[in-house]
Motif scaffolding. Structure first.
Motif: not given
Length: 263
Positions: A190-206
């Motif tokens: 939701s934050s990064y749209g198509s730039d977030f590649v779920q297989t390759d990335m994970v997000c962390a933060g508040y």
């Protein structure tokens, strides 16, 4: 949408040793947020985290971080190695302060960059350095390809680095650390749209921001349960509400890393 200027490599060494000390960020976002010191973290030492390495230029100006996973192998981000060669890079272990002279300095005999890497926001952001000098420090364990459950939303992760203490600030002279929660993939999407590649990335933060990695922290570790599970990669600004830090999802690349460590 967004460009690759959000990678968290310091602008520094790409140009010269003199620029390495500069406080100017690489393509700093125009957002007005001005987060505080890693951002929102506390000081720590390489005695507490002996596997955290400085990646520097030949003059020992730090521009990225890395994690020691064997005596002669360091995991970092692929984007940290853009434009670099074995002669231009050094790895420094056991040095808590950027202006210190202690610890072990090693030349690099081999740089392996994930062959699929093109840009941090396209994923595949992992590299492995082979050191000419063995590091006499405790190494970190890292996730296997089967350890996907470590990224459960809300899990506590630890970040470390010497990066800038605000979006337009200077680097921290002392190693810093903080803890941040793992963000659900759907929320990161939701934050990064198509730039977030779920297989390759994970997000962390508040969700409210305030604690994050920043420029100069690239390549450093994201630890979950004390195990290397991610690599500091990119993000929109630093510690901005609604934009968590993005890390390489190391389970996806664990087998590739193992192949490099055993080579």
């Amino acid at each position: 949408m967004f460009g690759p200027t959000r990678v968290r490599k310091t602008a520094a060494v790409v140009t010269s040793a003199a620029a390495a000390a500069a406080t100017v960020l690489l393509g700093a976002p125009s957002a007005a947020a001005a987060p505080q010191p890693i951002v929102g973290g506390t000081t720590t030492t390489t005695t507490t985290y002996p596997f955290v390495m400085q990646i520097t230029d030949a003059s020992q100006n730090q521009f990225c971080g890395g994690t020691l996973v064997s005596a002669t192998k360091v995991v970092t981000a692929a984007h940290c190695m853009a434009g670099e060669s074995t002669s231009s890079v050094r790895v420094v272990g056991g040095r808590t302060y950027l202006n210190g002279t202690n610890g072990t300095v090693s030349k690099v005999s081999k740089i392996w960059v994930n062959p699929d890497y093109t840009d941090a926001t396209n994923g595949d952001d992992v590299a492995v350095l082979t050191l000419s000098t063995a590091m006499p420090y405790t190494k970190a364990s890292y996730v296997s390809s089967a350890d996907t459950s470590v990224y459960a939303a809300g899990a506590t992760a630890r970040i470390l680095g010497w990066g800038t203490t605000s979006e337009n600030g200077s680097s921290s002279n002392q190693l810093r650390t903080a803890t941040v929660p793992i963000v659900a993939d759907a929320s990161c999407k939701s934050s990064y749209g198509s730039d977030f590649v779920q297989t390759d990335m994970v997000c962390a933060g508040y969700s409210t921001g305030g604690t994050d990695t920043c420029q100069g922290d690239s390549g450093g570790p994201l630890l979950i349960g004390g195990v290397l599970a991610g690599i500091t990669s990119w993000g929109e600004g630093c510690a901005e509400a609604g934009y968590p830090g993005v890390y390489t999802r190391l389970t996806t690349f664990s087998n590739l890393v193992t192949a490099q460590i055993t080579s």
